[in-house]
Scaffold this active site. Structure first.
Site, PDB file in Angstrom:
ATOM      1  N   SER A  25     -51.611 -41.535   2.761  1.00 26.90           N
ATOM      2  CA  SER A  25     -52.253 -42.819   2.484  1.00 26.90           C
ATOM      3  C   SER A  25     -51.607 -43.934   3.306  1.00 26.90           C
ATOM      4  CB  SER A  25     -52.131 -43.150   0.993  1.00 26.90           C
ATOM      5  OG  SER A  25     -52.644 -44.442   0.740  1.00 26.90           O
ATOM      6  N   CYS A  58     -44.236 -48.761  -7.568  1.00 24.00           N
ATOM      7  CA  CYS A  58     -44.270 -50.198  -7.815  1.00 24.00           C
ATOM      8  C   CYS A  58     -43.735 -50.464  -9.204  1.00 24.00           C
ATOM      9  CB  CYS A  58     -45.694 -50.727  -7.693  1.00 24.00           C
ATOM     10  SG  CYS A  58     -46.767 -50.136  -9.000  1.00 24.00           S
ATOM     11  N   ILE A  90     -43.361 -36.748   0.120  1.00 26.19           N
ATOM     12  CA  ILE A  90     -42.648 -37.898  -0.373  1.00 26.19           C
ATOM     13  C   ILE A  90     -43.301 -39.189   0.138  1.00 26.19           C
ATOM     14  CG2 ILE A  90     -40.440 -36.688  -0.519  1.00 26.19           C
ATOM     15  CD1 ILE A  90     -39.538 -38.089   2.055  1.00 26.19           C
TER      16      ILE A  90
END
Lengths: 44, 294
Positions: free
Chosen positions: B17, B130, B190
């Site tokens: 991503s 986050c 990761i």
């Protein structure tokens, strides 16, 4: 700079419309769009 | 053919991503990009509920064998993504995986609900790198936070839910186990490893975001160790990534137990890196010993 084709978002410059990618939205931008001392006025 | 969470894929290589913009790529390369699309599925850049400008530049710093980035997840927000990005991404010749991030369980739930029954979307990937603004904890670093998040959003969609694990956690397999127990369909890892660079002239932080994430071949051995540990811990499929540059690198991660392998930083050097790596892997796997426990 990393990619050169709009993938990495590393080459952004601040404009009046927010950050734009120089590689896909430039490399030449209208100077009036840029946030420079000249376009922002005195004090910058 | 590779099957991942019931999704048929042409090969095991996808993108990480935020490392490939298929919409900008189509503007640059035209329909040739669709004809030779380098990935078996496309993972879009993180979508948040509200639009984000991203971090101030400079956003990149090159390190030996890698890159530190501090991009800051610029995106058009959920409404902008649905109106502008999703219709274009639906035209890609491969399944679409939408990566979402929220700063609270309610935000993540709203995002999962928004995509949860869209025909254009094959699966959802949850970016948990986050803080939860309600608890202050980095969600992906805390097994309890990840478990609670999954229990809240799992009932909201029948689509596969992939949890993107952060390597910036003290016990990554514990987070992986918590995600699996709470209903995650798959895990991906990761994400980047926190790093920093100083401006050689001023001595202050180089990156506008002060710290950033290290990626590239510099992190490959760390990725392999974490993927290996997670695959020993969970039974759900794993998408492995971290510094993959070649079919051999992808093979290593498959041998460690990964079902799919994602390519990130290498695509910055070569937009067709994914296709090259997939071809190299296809040539290697028939003659390679791969553990049967995958």
């Amino acid at each position: 700079m990393a990619c050169g084709y709009g993938a990495c978002f590393g080459c952004v410059v601040a404009t009046r419309d927010g950050y734009v990618r120089l590689c896909v939205d430039g490399p030449v931008l209208d100077a009036a769009r840029l946030q420079t001392a000249l376009t922002l006025g005195a004090g910058h | 053919l590779t099957t991942f969470c019931g999704i048929e894929l042409a090969h095991p290589i996808i993108n990480a991503s935020g490392t490939f913009d298929a919409i900008a790529g189509r503007r640059v390369f035209g329909d040739a990009l669709l004809a030779r699309f380098p990935f078996a599925a496309f993972v879009s850049k993180t979508v948040t509920l509200a639009p984000r400008q991203g971090n101030p530049p400079p956003r990149l710093w090159e390190v030996p064998a890698g890159l530190i980035n501090s991009i800051g997840l610029p995106n058009k927000g959920l409404d902008g993504y649905l109106a502008h990005d999703l219709p274009e991404l639906a035209e890609l010749p491969v399944p679409l995986i939408v990566n979402v991030m929220g700063f609270s369980r309610d935000e993540v739930a709203a995002l999962v609900r928004a995509f949860g029954d869209r025909d254009e979307v094959a699966a959802l990937e949850l970016n948990v790198s986050c803080p939860n603004v309600e608890t202050g904890l980095l969600i992906g670093a805390d097994p309890g936070e990840v478990g609670q998040l999954l229990r809240a959003v799992r009932p909201l969609t029948g689509k596969p839910l992939i949890v993107k694990l952060t390597p910036n956690a003290s016990d990554v397999p514990a987070v992986a186990r918590a995600a699996e127990e709470a209903g995650a369909s798959a895990l991906s890892l990761i994400n980047t490893i926190r790093g920093m660079a100083l401006d050689p002239r001023t001595g202050g932080p180089w990156l506008g975001g002060v710290t950033g994430g290290v990626s590239g071949p510099a992190v490959r051995a760390i990725a392999l160790a974490q993927v290996h540990a997670v695959c020993e811990t969970v039974a759900i499929p794993v998408i492995a990534m971290g510094g993959v540059q070649s079919g051999r690198d992808a093979l290593d991660l498959r041998r460690a137990g990964a079902t799919l392998v994602a390519v990130g930083t290498e695509s910055f050097r070569d937009p067709l890196a994914g296709a090259r790596i997939a071809a190299e892997l296809a040539a290697l796997e028939p003659i390679a010993a791969i553990p049967v426990n995958r």
